[in-house]
Design an enzyme around this catalytic site. Structure first.
Site, short mmCIF file in Angstrom:
data_model
loop_
_atom_site.label_atom_id
_atom_site.label_comp_id
_atom_site.label_asym_id
_atom_site.label_seq_id
_atom_site.Cartn_x
_atom_site.Cartn_y
_atom_site.Cartn_z
N HIS A 101 -2.32 17.50 5.13
CA HIS A 101 -3.36 17.66 5.82
C HIS A 101 -2.72 19.06 6.37
CE1 HIS A 101 -5.16 14.04 4.67
NE2 HIS A 101 -4.84 13.47 5.45
N CYS B 61 -4.11 10.08 11.46
CA CYS B 61 -3.54 11.54 11.26
C CYS B 61 -3.23 12.93 10.90
CB CYS B 61 -3.16 11.48 8.89
SG CYS B 61 -4.60 11.19 7.74
N GLY C 13 1.22 -1.62 -0.13
CA GLY C 13 -0.11 0.07 -0.32
C GLY C 13 0.81 1.02 0.27
#
Length: 340
Positions: free
Chosen positions: A251, A129, A13
């Site tokens: 973010h 996160c 991933g």
């Protein structure tokens, strides 16, 4: 080569591959490296800095002999397999949401609450996160002045939903960007979406995650509950709002913070600037593009509150695949080995 035996679980991933890259960058000490994923990938090979490795099927892999297991395989697989690794003597650093709020499982951000890292085998949870980026700035301020309340609005990158989120953004940019006049005047056609509930290109979706309790999303509840657990402030008043923005990686969070005592702007800046893993930007506004590919969390727009003086407003942005996931996982493992 001597050193601990390390397993990267979920190695195929986006976060797993980033873990492998960071292990090399940081020259992580290890005597053995094993890579694991789902049965779909089992048997294929993956290049690592220690040579080519054959991917093992997580379902049937024997965890015997593994000292450190870095999990990024999703909550369901973590719940199913993490305890097998612990029972075999490993410490599991899990990047999913599976164990974050379980009593007795430490929820750790390296350089914020390292003292929660255990001395022996067990599970250590990696925070969400978005929470992690914010706590890199809020944690040092809390230690100095005691967090009382926080209003936080996140602007979350499409990469938080994996590679498919980034691909959907890029596809929609191509479709909707073909006729800019329709974006200005109206009349655009919905390009269709698989990952997000509304078009994300040229847009802001005021909904990140799925609606759960009290009309808040699971992403918003993570910010509330994880902040309280990480900082040991169960009484803190936290108001979250999570949005999705047309950004690939990085973010951003705008937060208003109030403490048990007044905090001046210069004091807050100096506290954050002295914290490890953080850079304060004052001459340039830090953005998601700046944070992409960087280990440091970037903090800017530090300013005093207006409505109720004595608080601090700030902006934080961080690469959600690195510090927000893979890097913190490896930093926790480094500190565990240093303690052990």
């Amino acid at each position: 080569m001597t050193g601990p035996a390390v397993a990267v679980v979920g190695a195929t991933g986006a976060v797993g591959r980033t873990m492998l890259s960071i292990l090399e960058e940081r020259d992580f000490p290890m005597g053995e490296l094993r890579v694991m994923a789902s049965s779909r990938s089992a048997g294929s090979e993956i290049d690592t800095h220690l040579g080519t490795r054959t991917i093992e099927d997580l379902e049937t892999a024997d965890p015997a002999g593994i000292d450190v297991a870095l999990f990024s395989a999703g909550a369901a697989r973590s719940r199913q397999h993490a305890h097998r690794f612990v029972d075999a003597g490993a410490v599991v650093v899990d990047n999913s949401s599976a164990f974050r709020m379980e009593p007795g499982v430490p929820l750790v951000i390296a350089d914020v609450n390292d003292h929660h890292i255990p001395d022996g085998p067990g599970i250590i949870a990696n925070p969400n996160c978005t929470t992690m980026a914010l706590m890199m700035a809020v944690g040092p301020l809390h230690r100095a002045a005691g967090l009382r309340s926080m209003v936080a609005c996140s602007y979350q990158a499409t990469g938080g939903s994996g590679r498919s989120g980034i691909d959907e953004l890029m596809s929609q940019v191509s479709i909707l960007g073909a006729d800019p006049d329709l974006l200005v005047e109206g009349g655009w056609k919905d390009p269709g979406a698989q990952v997000f509930p509304r078009p994300i290109a040229f847009n802001v979706i005021p909904l990140a995650g799925a609606i759960t309790n009290d009309f808040h999303t699971d992403e918003e509840w993570k910010m509330v509950n994880e902040t309280r657990k990480i900082l040991d402030v169960p009484e803190a008043l936290i108001e979250p709002f999570c949005a999705r923005v047309p950004v690939a990686v990085g973010h951003g969070i705008a937060a208003t913070l109030r403490f048990s005592r007044p905090v001046a702007r210069d004091e807050a800046r100096d506290i954050i600037a002295a914290a490890p893993g953080v850079e304060v930007w004052e001459d340039t506004v830090p953005t998601a593009l700046d944070a992409a590919g960087r280990d440091e969390t970037l903090v800017g727009r530090i300013r005093p509150t207006v409505g109720e003086p004595g608080g601090i407003g700030l902006w934080v942005v961080s690469d959600n695949l690195r510090k927000g996931a893979a890097l913190n996982t490896i930093q926790i493992a480094e500190r565990f080995l240093a303690h052990g």
